[in-house]
Design a protein around this motif. Structure first.
Motif, PDB file in Angstrom:
ATOM      1  N   GLN A 131       0.779  -1.222   0.103  1.00 43.36           N
ATOM      2  CA  GLN A 131       0.093  -0.008   0.054  1.00 43.36           C
ATOM      3  C   GLN A 131       0.875   1.131   0.012  1.00 43.36           C
ATOM      4  N   LYS A 132       2.110   1.144   0.848  1.00 48.95           N
ATOM      5  CA  LYS A 132       2.914   2.362   0.819  1.00 48.95           C
ATOM      6  C   LYS A 132       3.657   2.552  -0.558  1.00 48.95           C
ATOM      7  N   GLN A 133       3.995   1.333  -1.287  1.00 43.72           N
ATOM      8  CA  GLN A 133       4.528   1.844  -2.587  1.00 43.72           C
ATOM      9  C   GLN A 133       3.659   2.283  -3.325  1.00 43.72           C
ATOM     10  N   GLN A 134       2.289   1.879  -3.387  1.00 48.95           N
ATOM     11  CA  GLN A 134       1.152   2.282  -4.382  1.00 48.95           C
ATOM     12  C   GLN A 134       1.074   3.860  -3.996  1.00 48.95           C
ATOM     13  N   GLU A 135       1.053   4.082  -3.001  1.00 47.95           N
ATOM     14  CA  GLU A 135       0.638   5.479  -2.582  1.00 47.95           C
ATOM     15  C   GLU A 135       2.019   6.495  -2.872  1.00 47.95           C
ATOM     16  N   ASN A 136       3.353   5.970  -2.826  1.00 43.03           N
ATOM     17  CA  ASN A 136       4.274   6.757  -3.416  1.00 43.03           C
ATOM     18  C   ASN A 136       4.502   7.013  -4.936  1.00 43.03           C
ATOM     19  N   HIS A 137       3.994   5.586  -5.469  1.00 43.36           N
ATOM     20  CA  HIS A 137       3.820   5.777  -6.971  1.00 43.36           C
ATOM     21  C   HIS A 137       2.887   6.833  -7.427  1.00 43.36           C
ATOM     22  N   SER A 138       1.683   6.576  -6.783  1.00 48.78           N
ATOM     23  CA  SER A 138       0.482   7.605  -6.946  1.00 48.78           C
ATOM     24  C   SER A 138       1.061   9.140  -6.923  1.00 48.78           C
ATOM     25  N   THR A 139       1.742   9.328  -5.877  1.00 52.44           N
ATOM     26  CA  THR A 139       2.398  10.678  -5.480  1.00 52.44           C
ATOM     27  C   THR A 139       3.386  11.125  -6.498  1.00 52.44           C
ATOM     28  N   ALA A 140       4.062  10.198  -7.111  1.00 55.93           N
ATOM     29  CA  ALA A 140       5.203  10.534  -8.138  1.00 55.93           C
ATOM     30  C   ALA A 140       4.461  10.836  -9.289  1.00 55.93           C
ATOM     31  N   ALA A 141       3.492  10.202  -9.750  1.00 57.09           N
ATOM     32  CA  ALA A 141       2.688  10.445 -10.893  1.00 57.09           C
ATOM     33  C   ALA A 141       1.949  11.623 -10.813  1.00 57.09           C
ATOM     34  N   SER A 142       1.368  11.884  -9.796  1.00 60.53           N
ATOM     35  CA  SER A 142       0.753  13.268  -9.448  1.00 60.53           C
ATOM     36  C   SER A 142       1.547  14.277  -9.728  1.00 60.53           C
ATOM     37  N   LYS A 143       2.837  14.302  -9.319  1.00 58.07           N
ATOM     38  CA  LYS A 143       3.794  15.358  -9.469  1.00 58.07           C
ATOM     39  C   LYS A 143       4.323  15.275 -10.987  1.00 58.07           C
ATOM     40  N   ARG A 144       4.322  14.255 -11.480  1.00 60.69           N
ATOM     41  CA  ARG A 144       4.615  14.235 -12.979  1.00 60.69           C
ATOM     42  C   ARG A 144       3.549  15.063 -13.911  1.00 60.69           C
ATOM     43  N   ALA A 145       2.356  14.667 -13.570  1.00 56.38           N
ATOM     44  CA  ALA A 145       1.435  15.433 -14.190  1.00 56.38           C
ATOM     45  C   ALA A 145       1.419  16.697 -13.914  1.00 56.38           C
ATOM     46  N   ALA A 146       1.625  17.145 -12.850  1.00 57.15           N
ATOM     47  CA  ALA A 146       1.590  18.686 -12.361  1.00 57.15           C
ATOM     48  C   ALA A 146       2.717  19.343 -13.006  1.00 57.15           C
ATOM     49  N   GLN A 147       3.935  18.671 -13.308  1.00 54.03           N
ATOM     50  CA  GLN A 147       5.046  19.171 -13.948  1.00 54.03           C
ATOM     51  C   GLN A 147       4.699  19.196 -15.305  1.00 54.03           C
ATOM     52  N   LEU A 148       4.056  18.644 -15.966  1.00 54.47           N
ATOM     53  CA  LEU A 148       3.784  18.387 -17.341  1.00 54.47           C
ATOM     54  C   LEU A 148       2.697  19.673 -17.642  1.00 54.47           C
ATOM     55  N   TYR A 149       1.713  19.721 -16.858  1.00 58.97           N
ATOM     56  CA  TYR A 149       0.861  20.659 -16.959  1.00 58.97           C
ATOM     57  C   TYR A 149       1.478  21.929 -16.767  1.00 58.97           C
ATOM     58  N   PHE A 150       2.325  22.037 -15.805  1.00 58.61           N
ATOM     59  CA  PHE A 150       2.762  23.575 -15.643  1.00 58.61           C
ATOM     60  C   PHE A 150       3.887  23.792 -16.865  1.00 58.61           C
ATOM     61  N   SER A 151       4.544  22.708 -17.410  1.00 56.66           N
ATOM     62  CA  SER A 151       5.237  23.068 -18.466  1.00 56.66           C
ATOM     63  C   SER A 151       4.567  23.438 -19.660  1.00 56.66           C
ATOM     64  N   ALA A 152       3.493  22.757 -19.942  1.00 52.42           N
ATOM     65  CA  ALA A 152       2.800  23.460 -21.242  1.00 52.42           C
ATOM     66  C   ALA A 152       2.170  24.674 -20.976  1.00 52.42           C
ATOM     67  N   ARG A 153       1.750  25.184 -19.722  1.00 54.77           N
ATOM     68  CA  ARG A 153       1.246  26.594 -19.504  1.00 54.77           C
ATOM     69  C   ARG A 153       2.387  27.306 -19.515  1.00 54.77           C
ATOM     70  N   LEU A 154       3.573  27.299 -19.037  1.00 51.95           N
ATOM     71  CA  LEU A 154       4.689  27.910 -19.187  1.00 51.95           C
ATOM     72  C   LEU A 154       5.115  28.287 -20.686  1.00 51.95           C
ATOM     73  N   TYR A 155       5.259  27.235 -21.170  1.00 49.70           N
ATOM     74  CA  TYR A 155       5.591  27.425 -22.615  1.00 49.70           C
ATOM     75  C   TYR A 155       4.606  28.266 -23.495  1.00 49.70           C
ATOM     76  N   GLU A 156       3.293  27.825 -23.155  1.00 53.30           N
ATOM     77  CA  GLU A 156       2.426  28.749 -24.040  1.00 53.30           C
ATOM     78  C   GLU A 156       2.643  30.175 -23.643  1.00 53.30           C
ATOM     79  N   ALA A 157       2.600  30.297 -22.481  1.00 47.97           N
ATOM     80  CA  ALA A 157       2.909  31.872 -22.204  1.00 47.97           C
ATOM     81  C   ALA A 157       4.035  32.569 -22.601  1.00 47.97           C
ATOM     82  N   VAL A 158       5.154  31.624 -22.703  1.00 40.43           N
ATOM     83  CA  VAL A 158       6.373  32.426 -23.072  1.00 40.43           C
ATOM     84  C   VAL A 158       6.340  32.759 -24.580  1.00 40.43           C
ATOM     85  N   VAL A 159       5.857  31.752 -25.372  1.00 38.95           N
ATOM     86  CA  VAL A 159       5.645  31.857 -26.748  1.00 38.95           C
ATOM     87  C   VAL A 159       4.789  33.141 -27.038  1.00 38.95           C
ATOM     88  N   ALA A 160       3.677  33.247 -26.158  1.00 38.52           N
ATOM     89  CA  ALA A 160       2.737  34.367 -26.650  1.00 38.52           C
ATOM     90  C   ALA A 160       3.425  35.502 -26.059  1.00 38.52           C
TER      91      ALA A 160
END
Length: 305
Positions: free
Chosen positions: A3-32
């Protein structure tokens, strides 16, 4: 445990998703070119170097866009933690090689403050920031950028044991190394020797912002250096440089040299005498005007006798 490993995996996945979402928004803002939005996103504390899809890192994307706030965005990203020495996976370009042709003087100054910046790293076409700056030094801004790049190179690149005496003198003049200049001159070295295509030592010293610059100019002058040497790019002489920087002591010393030519022009057709008439603002400007005017009057009197 599982269960702990699953929670860690879920947390890491959430962080990756947040970073990807952030990077997309930052790139769009920079290009604009949306500086206020970029400023807001920077405060979120995410990784500013993460690439959106297969694109360049945000700091490079900002430098490539033609928006008027491009340079300001680059400076904001660099000062907020983005790595200014990142290299494009597309063409090998870096922030410096993109900023130099655009004449982004203030941006280049900020980037050069970073210890990881490499001015001799070639892009995919074999072009380095140093060579590009040299090629673009055909305007006052381009010349200022090249001088900044040269100064950075001389200050941060260790002097090899095989360095020629001419190179050592030019390096000493740039760095305000009085002892180095004295050692060279005491050994009977030529005070006008040039290191390749670099400016003569007297001009390098006049251009230097080091507190010892004036004293190095005096040392070289007393050793017989030509006071009228000129920059091969701009045509500036040591006297013109001293006037532009309002260095009263340096101007006074140069004018005391019997070989000084106040009417020698730069590549814009302006002489030291003409520059001083345009730069009389402030106490130093007024003092320099009096010095040059008195010198010219004395020359006119002598020639008329």
């Amino acid at each position: 445990m599982i269960q702990k490993q699953q929670e860690n995996h879920s947390t890491a996945a959430s962080k990756r998703a947040a970073q990807l979402y952030f990077s997309a928004r930052l790139y769009e803002a920079v290009v604009a070119g949306d500086y206020p939005r970029v400023e807001t996103l920077v405060d979120e504390g995410m990784n500013l170097d993460h690439c959106h899809a297969q694109n360049d890192p945000p700091i490079l994307a900002a430098m490539r866009c033609d928006h008027r706030d491009a340079g300001t965005m680059v400076q904001l990203l660099a000062l907020s933690g983005a790595h200014p020495a990142v290299v494009s996976q597309i063409d090998g370009a870096c922030v410096l090689t993109l900023a130099i042709p655009r004449g982004q003087l203030s941006t280049i100054s900020v980037i050069l403050e970073h210890p990881g910046v490499q001015i001799h790293r070639p892009d995919n076409n074999g072009m380095t920031a140093y060579r590009l700056a040299e090629q673009c030094a055909y305007s006052p801004t381009g010349e200022a950028i090249f001088e900044m790049i040269k100064r950075h190179d001389q200050l941060h690149t260790p002097a090899p044991a095989s360095m020629t005496p001419a190179a050592r003198l030019c390096r000493a003049a740039t760095m305000g190394d009085l002892e180095g200049v004295e050692t060279y001159l005491d050994a009977g070295g030529d005070p006008d020797v040039c290191d390749g295509l670099h400016d003569p030592p007297l001009l390098i010293a006049a251009q230097s912002k080091h507190p010892n610059a004036r004293y190095i100019v005096e040392l070289l002058s007393k050793a017989g250096a030509d006071p009228n040497v000129a920059c091969r790019i701009s045509g500036d002489t040591p006297l013109i440089v001293a006037i532009q920087r309002k260095e009263v002591g340096m101007v006074s010393h140069l004018l005391n040299n019997p070989k000084i030519d106040t009417h020698k022009t730069d590549k814009t057709g302006k002489s030291a005498h003409q520059y001083v008439n345009r730069r009389v603002a402030g106490a130093d400007g007024a003092a320099i005007f009096k010095l040059v005017d008195a010198h010219c009057r004395a020359q006119t009197y002598q020639s008329g006798r």
